[in-house]
Design a protein around this motif. Sequence first.
Motif, short mmCIF file in Angstrom:
data_model
loop_
_atom_site.label_atom_id
_atom_site.label_comp_id
_atom_site.label_asym_id
_atom_site.label_seq_id
_atom_site.Cartn_x
_atom_site.Cartn_y
_atom_site.Cartn_z
N UNK A 244 -1.47 -1.41 7.16
CA UNK A 244 -0.61 -1.12 6.03
C UNK A 244 -1.40 -1.34 4.75
N UNK A 245 -1.34 -0.38 3.85
CA UNK A 245 -2.13 -0.45 2.62
C UNK A 245 -1.22 -0.44 1.41
N UNK A 246 -1.68 -1.13 0.36
CA UNK A 246 -0.94 -1.14 -0.90
C UNK A 246 -1.93 -1.12 -2.04
N UNK A 247 -1.71 -0.22 -2.98
CA UNK A 247 -2.64 -0.03 -4.08
C UNK A 247 -3.46 1.23 -3.85
N UNK A 248 -3.92 1.83 -4.95
CA UNK A 248 -4.60 3.11 -4.86
C UNK A 248 -5.86 3.03 -4.00
N UNK A 249 -6.69 2.02 -4.23
CA UNK A 249 -7.96 1.93 -3.51
C UNK A 249 -7.79 1.55 -2.05
N UNK A 250 -6.73 0.82 -1.74
CA UNK A 250 -6.56 0.35 -0.38
C UNK A 250 -6.26 1.48 0.60
N UNK A 313 -0.19 -6.42 12.49
CA UNK A 313 -0.22 -5.79 11.17
C UNK A 313 -1.48 -6.24 10.43
N UNK A 314 -2.18 -5.27 9.84
CA UNK A 314 -3.32 -5.56 8.96
C UNK A 314 -2.94 -5.05 7.57
N UNK A 315 -2.77 -5.96 6.64
CA UNK A 315 -2.32 -5.62 5.29
C UNK A 315 -3.52 -5.62 4.36
N UNK A 316 -3.90 -4.43 3.89
CA UNK A 316 -4.98 -4.28 2.92
C UNK A 316 -4.35 -4.04 1.55
N UNK A 317 -4.66 -4.90 0.60
CA UNK A 317 -4.01 -4.81 -0.70
C UNK A 317 -5.04 -4.71 -1.82
N UNK A 341 0.17 -11.11 11.42
CA UNK A 341 -0.28 -10.29 10.31
C UNK A 341 -1.58 -10.83 9.75
N UNK A 342 -2.52 -9.95 9.49
CA UNK A 342 -3.79 -10.28 8.84
C UNK A 342 -3.79 -9.65 7.45
N UNK A 343 -4.29 -10.36 6.46
CA UNK A 343 -4.28 -9.85 5.10
C UNK A 343 -5.67 -9.91 4.49
N UNK A 344 -6.02 -8.85 3.77
CA UNK A 344 -7.27 -8.78 3.00
C UNK A 344 -6.95 -8.32 1.60
N UNK A 345 -7.48 -9.04 0.62
CA UNK A 345 -7.31 -8.65 -0.78
C UNK A 345 -8.63 -8.92 -1.49
#
Length: 375
Positions: A244-250, A313-317, A341-345
Amino acid sequence: MLDESLLDTPEALAEADRRALLRGAAEAGARVRTAARHAAEAGVHDLKPDGRPRAILIAGPGAAAICVADLLGTLAGATSPVTRLAPAGVAPAAGALRWELPGWAGSVDLLLITTPDGSEPGLSLLAEQAYRRGCTVVAVAPAGSPLTEAVHNNHGLFVPMATAPYEQDEPLAASAPGVLWALLTPLLALLDRTGMLAAPPDALEKVADRLDHIAERCGPAIATYSNPAKTLAAELADTLPLIWTEGVSAGPAGRRLAAALAELAGHPALVAELPEALAAHSALLAGTLAASADPDDFFRDRVEEAPALHARVVLLRDRPLGGLTAAPAARDLALSHDTPISELEPEPGGELETLAELIAITDFAAVYLALASGA
């Protein structure tokens, strides 16, 4: 099955890395600098375009061209439409692929050709077709390839691809970390000259520095507990990643991760952007893929029987538009179905830098997963 012990054994990782994928990931910063130098030597910085092209057409084989088109389209925004020309053919072999310009393409359009091979006859024919139509042609490919002569004969601009000697031993994987930056960097410099996006030399140097920083954090000598890429690789093993991505670049970073997992590690993944991802994947999390749907069988033979496949879930923000974020709702949905859930920012920085960080960490993760799972 993932061999987690291999992740913390640099010598074993090096022995398993027959395709030099780790080396390519570690040298991404150097690849950006070399590619930027090749672009300057080819005369990109001396160009004086009359204005922005009406449209940008991108042609090339495989995941590399798809990712380059995705990234350039995201970075350029609405300034000029970016269209990837998908090839036709009976097989993915270089000699079988053919590309065609759309009927409306003409003298106000720009054709970009990107390939880590350069032997595709279809791309040479495309360069000739573009010249007859009056399109400006710019190509990035290995020096000395057949495409080099075809572009020069049709008055196009050719930029030699930044390659390493060890990559000439066998065909490059399209999702290999070094390939992306070697193809993308000269085109960033080119589109900076057209005013479509901001990628001056100092910005590309910052991208290279950020890639070097990630290589230090995610290198094979760094233990899993403090290495975000190794940690992510271990978390993705034996799961179906929902990226799952959030933000233009993600967005393009997430799609790049899914492609790299498939090609390098043979690992399927699904990708979607927030907030639409919550509706698109909610049924998956409520079904048999949720961790709560099928608890591990106590009597399962752990040697002979593989564990049940569950989602993760892999959350790229990256900076969400307008400060609005669906991340809390994403966490709630995943955790309500006992889905980890794994998150990368990325750390703060310019758009190119944050994009480079997300791509670099996930590239390392895909490579580690490929090596530790024997792909």
